[in-house]
Scaffold this motif. Structure first.
Motif, mmCIF file in Angstrom:
data_model
loop_
_atom_site.group_PDB
_atom_site.id
_atom_site.type_symbol
_atom_site.label_atom_id
_atom_site.label_comp_id
_atom_site.label_asym_id
_atom_site.label_seq_id
_atom_site.Cartn_x
_atom_site.Cartn_y
_atom_site.Cartn_z
ATOM 1 N N THR A 107 0.864 -1.184 0.000
ATOM 2 C CA THR A 107 0.000 0.000 0.000
ATOM 3 C C THR A 107 0.903 1.237 0.000
ATOM 4 O OG1 THR A 107 -0.127 -0.122 2.394
ATOM 5 C CG2 THR A 107 -1.974 -1.051 1.202
ATOM 6 N N ARG A 108 0.299 2.393 -0.044
ATOM 7 C CA ARG A 108 1.063 3.632 -0.144
ATOM 8 C C ARG A 108 1.951 3.864 1.084
ATOM 9 N NH1 ARG A 108 0.210 8.869 -2.620
ATOM 10 N NH2 ARG A 108 -1.396 7.948 -3.911
ATOM 11 N N PHE A 109 1.460 3.465 2.264
ATOM 12 C CA PHE A 109 2.192 3.737 3.511
ATOM 13 C C PHE A 109 2.712 2.450 4.143
ATOM 14 C CE2 PHE A 109 -1.095 7.002 3.107
ATOM 15 C CZ PHE A 109 -0.319 8.139 3.118
ATOM 16 N N GLU A 110 3.791 2.590 4.878
ATOM 17 C CA GLU A 110 4.277 1.465 5.699
ATOM 18 C C GLU A 110 4.166 1.870 7.165
ATOM 19 O OE1 GLU A 110 8.258 0.632 4.525
ATOM 20 O OE2 GLU A 110 7.654 -0.165 2.569
ATOM 21 N N GLY A 111 4.110 0.891 8.025
ATOM 22 C CA GLY A 111 4.162 1.180 9.461
ATOM 23 C C GLY A 111 2.897 1.790 10.033
ATOM 24 N N VAL A 112 1.765 1.598 9.333
ATOM 25 C CA VAL A 112 0.500 2.112 9.874
ATOM 26 C C VAL A 112 0.033 1.175 10.988
ATOM 27 C CG1 VAL A 112 -1.906 2.713 9.354
ATOM 28 C CG2 VAL A 112 -0.115 3.040 7.616
ATOM 29 N N ASP A 113 -0.343 1.734 12.114
ATOM 30 C CA ASP A 113 -0.849 0.935 13.233
ATOM 31 C C ASP A 113 -1.803 1.819 14.035
ATOM 32 O OD1 ASP A 113 -1.341 -0.842 15.214
ATOM 33 O OD2 ASP A 113 0.696 -0.878 16.040
ATOM 34 N N VAL A 114 -3.033 1.876 13.542
ATOM 35 C CA VAL A 114 -4.033 2.789 14.098
ATOM 36 C C VAL A 114 -5.207 1.954 14.603
ATOM 37 C CG1 VAL A 114 -5.672 4.635 13.520
ATOM 38 C CG2 VAL A 114 -3.412 4.619 12.460
ATOM 39 N N VAL A 115 -5.825 2.388 15.696
ATOM 40 C CA VAL A 115 -7.064 1.757 16.141
ATOM 41 C C VAL A 115 -8.150 2.829 16.175
ATOM 42 C CG1 VAL A 115 -8.241 0.524 17.999
ATOM 43 C CG2 VAL A 115 -5.820 0.087 17.559
ATOM 44 N N VAL A 116 -9.222 2.578 15.427
ATOM 45 C CA VAL A 116 -10.347 3.514 15.473
ATOM 46 C C VAL A 116 -11.338 3.005 16.516
ATOM 47 C CG1 VAL A 116 -12.199 4.628 14.171
ATOM 48 C CG2 VAL A 116 -10.033 4.054 13.022
ATOM 49 N N ILE A 220 -4.549 5.900 18.620
ATOM 50 C CA ILE A 220 -5.975 5.596 18.764
ATOM 51 C C ILE A 220 -6.765 6.835 18.345
ATOM 52 C CG2 ILE A 220 -7.814 5.194 20.450
ATOM 53 C CD1 ILE A 220 -5.963 3.265 21.822
ATOM 54 N N ILE A 221 -7.728 6.638 17.455
ATOM 55 C CA ILE A 221 -8.605 7.743 17.042
ATOM 56 C C ILE A 221 -9.981 7.475 17.639
ATOM 57 C CG2 ILE A 221 -9.669 8.967 15.113
ATOM 58 C CD1 ILE A 221 -7.289 8.159 13.380
ATOM 59 N N LEU A 222 -10.466 8.424 18.422
ATOM 60 C CA LEU A 222 -11.752 8.282 19.115
ATOM 61 C C LEU A 222 -12.779 9.177 18.425
ATOM 62 C CD1 LEU A 222 -13.627 7.563 21.541
ATOM 63 C CD2 LEU A 222 -12.460 9.367 22.838
ATOM 64 N N GLY A 228 -16.954 7.857 13.162
ATOM 65 C CA GLY A 228 -16.224 6.601 13.352
ATOM 66 C C GLY A 228 -16.477 5.642 12.208
ATOM 67 N N ASP A 229 -17.700 5.639 11.700
ATOM 68 C CA ASP A 229 -18.052 4.780 10.570
ATOM 69 C C ASP A 229 -17.200 5.156 9.359
ATOM 70 O OD1 ASP A 229 -19.379 2.961 9.055
ATOM 71 O OD2 ASP A 229 -21.288 4.016 8.997
ATOM 72 N N VAL A 230 -17.122 6.443 9.084
ATOM 73 C CA VAL A 230 -16.393 6.920 7.903
ATOM 74 C C VAL A 230 -14.880 6.758 8.101
ATOM 75 C CG1 VAL A 230 -15.934 8.933 6.449
ATOM 76 C CG2 VAL A 230 -18.245 8.549 7.349
ATOM 77 N N ILE A 231 -14.400 7.184 9.248
ATOM 78 C CA ILE A 231 -12.948 7.156 9.498
ATOM 79 C C ILE A 231 -12.429 5.721 9.513
ATOM 80 C CG2 ILE A 231 -11.133 7.659 11.217
ATOM 81 C CD1 ILE A 231 -12.191 10.117 9.749
ATOM 82 N N SER A 232 -13.248 4.783 10.016
ATOM 83 C CA SER A 232 -12.725 3.419 10.091
ATOM 84 C C SER A 232 -12.586 2.820 8.687
ATOM 85 C CB SER A 232 -13.532 2.531 11.033
ATOM 86 O OG SER A 232 -14.873 2.567 10.720
ATOM 87 N N ASP A 233 -13.469 3.167 7.747
ATOM 88 C CA ASP A 233 -13.276 2.681 6.375
ATOM 89 C C ASP A 233 -12.110 3.403 5.707
ATOM 90 O OD1 ASP A 233 -15.456 1.059 6.767
ATOM 91 O OD2 ASP A 233 -16.319 1.451 4.809
#
Ligand code: NAI
Length: 341
Positions: A107-116, A220-222, A228-233
């Motif tokens: 994918t375009r980015f490496e090292g992504v580790d996010v929790v929505v 973590i994105i709250l 949350g629906d949009v950001i998680s997709d």
């Protein structure tokens, strides 16, 4: 003592991917037994009056934990979404969508580790809509102190328990001063109890821009429900899409784990479905049994499964949606073989 978990196959590719996840979990040696519940269009086909039969809800109430396949919501007929109904009925107020880069999925980015972390019960999804007069409608956005406070606490506790370092709230409190204002005030009020966790707030439009510029800026994105629906997709898209994104819905007493994709009627029964997302959701379920029920064997099984699918991806042994050539069954076998069991 094995844990009894509810398995809801769902519709379309649901039965294929859930049985693949079940086979891997069984091969991992996790002490799990299954009871099957029915939901979705298949519930109607089996003679139930609703897409979410009370008997299925009772199974989740009794056993506390479920792994759920995607369910088709029949168009017309007035049926509500199984997911929305399940969240409301069991008060599964916290949705968690972990999104991480996978070696072997370019994918375009490496090292992504996010929790929505998404509030699951109110906001615009409260479903309160009115026609004021012909041609004029309103949708009410609901925010309560109780729900804002409990999801903020959930996000900070999640961060602390998983050794994460930062919670960022996405909001639009500059415009929605009462509802989103309450949401950020709740996070600000909870925050002092977690001095080790960094805290940040972003107005959601600017936050989205930053997220696609450099997702590694976030941990973590709250969010409230709709955001949350949009950001998680959006976040899922950063690491390869819905086929590699698991999800969980937590309440005070119950937890339902599910892939985020739908029932994919276009490929149902063709052996093409990627079972990875539901398998990752199964790993979240095992980690939940480890953390909340103290079962080390479940934690060890979760690690074994994760290492095995990570290895399969690195070796390019994937289903077609990820550029490989394996069928659902072949990928499942590759993961099982990778566990060395
Ligand atoms: P979808 O996610 O089912 O399919 C979108 C595209 O992704 C299709 O081309 C499909 O073939 C592909 N795809 C999805 N999952 C895949 C997998 N595991 N492996 C390989 N390819 C995969 O979304 P769509 O078509 O909008 O919805 C179909 C049905 O699913 C609808 O009835 C919808 O209501 C339901 N749905 C259920 C969800 C749930 O129960 N969690 C979530 C989203 C939709």
């Amino acid at each position: 003592m094995p844990h009894t978990c509810v398995l809801i196959p769902g519709d379309g590719i649901g039965p294929e991917v859930t049985s693949a996840a079940r086979a891997v979990i069984e091969a991992s040696g996790a002490p799990v037994e299954w009871v099957e519940g029915v939901a979705g269009a298949s519930a109607l086909e089996q003679g139930h009056a609703d897409v979410l039969p009370e008997s299925t809800v009772d199974l989740v109430r009794t056993h506390g934990v479920a792994l759920k396949g995607p369910c088709t919501t029949p168009v017309g007929g007035g049926y509500s979404s199984v997911n929305v109904a399940l969240r409301k009925t069991l008060d599964l107020y916290g949705a968690v969508r972990p999104v991480r880069s996978l070696d072997g999925v370019p994918t375009r980015f490496e090292g992504v580790d996010v929790v929505v972390v998404r509030e699951n019960t109110e906001g615009l999804y409260a479903g309160i809509e009115n026609e004021i007069t012909q041609g004029v409608v309103t949708s009410l956005k609901v925010a309560t102190e109780v729900a804002c406070e409990r999801i903020a606490r959930f996000a900070f506790e999640f961060a602390r328990d998983r050794g994460r370092s930062k919670v960022t709230v996405f909001h639009k409190a500059n415009i929605m001063k009462l509802s989103d204002g309450m949401f950020i005030r709740a996070a600000q009020a909870v925050r002092p109890g977690f001095p080790e966790i960094e805290y940040d707030e972003r107005i959601i439009d600017a936050g989205c821009m930053r997220l696609v510029q450099d997702p590694t800026d976030f941990d973590i994105i709250l969010c409230e429900n709709l955001y949350g629906d949009v950001i998680s997709d959006l976040a899922a898209g950063l690491v390869g899409g819905l086929g590699v994104t698991p999800g969980a819905n937590y309440g005070a007493r119950h937890a339902v784990f599910e892939a985020v994709h739908g029932s994919a009627p276009d490929i149902a029964g063709a052996g093409l479905a990627n079972p990875l997302a539901i398998l990752m959701s199964g790993v979240m379920m095992l980690n939940h049994l480890h953390r909340d029920h103290g079962d080390d064997a479940c934690g060890a099984a979760a690690t074994r499964i994760r290492e095995a699918y990570d290895r399969a991806l690195v070796e390019g042994r994937t289903t077609r949606d990820l550029g490989g050539s394996l069928s659902t069954a072949e990928f499942t076998d590759a993961v099982i073989a990778g566990m060395g069991t």
